[in-house]
Design a protein around this motif. Structure first.
Motif, PDB file in Angstrom:
ATOM      1  N   ARG A 151       1.068  -1.056  -0.259  1.00 48.82           N
ATOM      2  CA  ARG A 151      -0.220  -0.374   0.098  1.00 48.82           C
ATOM      3  C   ARG A 151       0.713   1.426   0.103  1.00 48.82           C
ATOM      4  NH1 ARG A 151      -5.061   1.724   0.294  1.00 48.82           N
ATOM      5  NH2 ARG A 151      -5.482   3.366   1.309  1.00 48.82           N
TER       6      ARG A 151
ATOM      7  N   GLY B 129      -2.097   9.850  -7.556  1.00 48.60           N
ATOM      8  CA  GLY B 129      -3.186   9.344  -7.786  1.00 48.60           C
ATOM      9  C   GLY B 129      -2.269   7.862  -7.603  1.00 48.60           C
ATOM     10  N   LEU B 130      -1.406   7.769  -6.806  1.00 48.96           N
ATOM     11  CA  LEU B 130      -0.408   6.106  -6.155  1.00 48.96           C
ATOM     12  C   LEU B 130      -0.688   6.272  -4.810  1.00 48.96           C
ATOM     13  CD1 LEU B 130       2.650   5.860  -8.246  1.00 48.96           C
ATOM     14  CD2 LEU B 130       0.690   4.307  -8.379  1.00 48.96           C
TER      15      LEU B 130
ATOM     16  N   ARG C 212      -4.930  -2.808 -14.555  1.00 51.06           N
ATOM     17  CA  ARG C 212      -5.827  -3.204 -13.763  1.00 51.06           C
ATOM     18  C   ARG C 212      -6.004  -4.067 -12.821  1.00 51.06           C
ATOM     19  NH1 ARG C 212     -10.330   0.912 -14.409  1.00 51.06           N
ATOM     20  NH2 ARG C 212     -11.143  -0.762 -13.449  1.00 51.06           N
TER      21      ARG C 212
ATOM     22  N   ARG D 230      -2.312   6.289  -1.568  1.00 54.33           N
ATOM     23  CA  ARG D 230      -3.337   5.418  -0.715  1.00 54.33           C
ATOM     24  C   ARG D 230      -4.036   4.246  -1.355  1.00 54.33           C
ATOM     25  NH1 ARG D 230      -4.467  10.711  -0.440  1.00 54.33           N
ATOM     26  NH2 ARG D 230      -5.830  10.842  -2.151  1.00 54.33           N
ATOM     27  N   ARG D 231      -3.112   4.038  -2.498  1.00 55.97           N
ATOM     28  CA  ARG D 231      -3.520   2.708  -3.620  1.00 55.97           C
ATOM     29  C   ARG D 231      -2.953   1.882  -3.283  1.00 55.97           C
ATOM     30  NH1 ARG D 231      -6.291   3.122  -7.888  1.00 55.97           N
ATOM     31  NH2 ARG D 231      -6.230   4.874  -7.789  1.00 55.97           N
ATOM     32  N   THR D 232      -3.340   0.700  -3.096  1.00 56.08           N
ATOM     33  CA  THR D 232      -2.449  -0.623  -2.900  1.00 56.08           C
ATOM     34  C   THR D 232      -2.300  -1.506  -4.505  1.00 56.08           C
ATOM     35  OG1 THR D 232      -3.930  -1.792  -0.758  1.00 56.08           O
ATOM     36  CG2 THR D 232      -2.734  -3.357  -1.851  1.00 56.08           C
TER      37      THR D 232
ATOM     38  N   ARG E 157      -3.870  -3.019 -10.406  1.00 58.72           N
ATOM     39  CA  ARG E 157      -4.116  -1.742 -10.089  1.00 58.72           C
ATOM     40  C   ARG E 157      -3.708  -0.688  -9.304  1.00 58.72           C
ATOM     41  NH1 ARG E 157      -6.817  -3.656  -4.093  1.00 58.72           N
ATOM     42  NH2 ARG E 157      -8.552  -5.190  -4.817  1.00 58.72           N
ATOM     43  N   CYS E 158      -3.051  -0.778 -11.237  1.00 59.49           N
ATOM     44  CA  CYS E 158      -2.543   0.895 -11.630  1.00 59.49           C
ATOM     45  C   CYS E 158      -3.471   1.808 -12.360  1.00 59.49           C
ATOM     46  CB  CYS E 158      -1.392   0.198 -13.200  1.00 59.49           C
ATOM     47  SG  CYS E 158       0.050  -0.205 -12.491  1.00 59.49           S
ATOM     48  N   PRO E 159      -3.203   2.906 -11.123  1.00 59.73           N
ATOM     49  CA  PRO E 159      -4.325   3.528 -11.568  1.00 59.73           C
ATOM     50  C   PRO E 159      -4.523   4.551 -12.532  1.00 59.73           C
ATOM     51  CG  PRO E 159      -2.154   4.901 -10.379  1.00 59.73           C
ATOM     52  CD  PRO E 159      -2.030   3.637 -10.280  1.00 59.73           C
TER      53      PRO E 159
END
Length: 112
Positions: free
Chosen positions: A13, A58-59, A35, A61-63, A38-40
């Motif tokens: 994360r 965009g990265l 996707r 808070r992204r896992t 989970r690449c934004p």
């Protein structure tokens, strides 16, 4: 270049992704993994402002799942630039690879 986050069972994360670069340089981030990983987004590019801090929110808070890879390039004009790659691994810290972008070469090279 700063990447901070937490290791998760299936990946990592991301809580912070910040790049410090010379003013006026082009900073490009490419996310491999699509996707499923989970690449934004696939690719983003920005010019470094006078503050020299470039963030790609965009990265945050992204896992990213294991196997996802971020490639960061920083280059200004026809000078030697920087290449850094982060590969997310399962249950481990991301693997980091650093190299130089030398004018006239199409791929990152070991730094002189």
């Amino acid at each position: 270049m700063r990447l901070a986050g937490q290791i998760r069972d299936g990946g990592a994360r991301i809580t912070l992704f910040r790049i410090t670069s010379p003013t006026g340089s082009r900073v490009t981030v490419i996310c491999f993994g699509g996707r499923r990983k989970r690449c934004p987004w696939r690719r983003q590019s920005r010019l470094s402002p006078e503050s020299r801090q470039v963030q790609f929110r965009g990265l945050a808070r992204r896992t990213l799942k294991a196997g996802a890879r971020l490639e960061v390039t920083v280059q200004r004009g026809n000078t030697i630039g920087k290449f850094t790659s982060f590969t997310v691994r399962k249950g481990k810290a991301p693997r980091r690879r650093d190299a130089c972008l030398i004018p006239g070469f199409s791929t990152p090279q070991p730094c002189p």
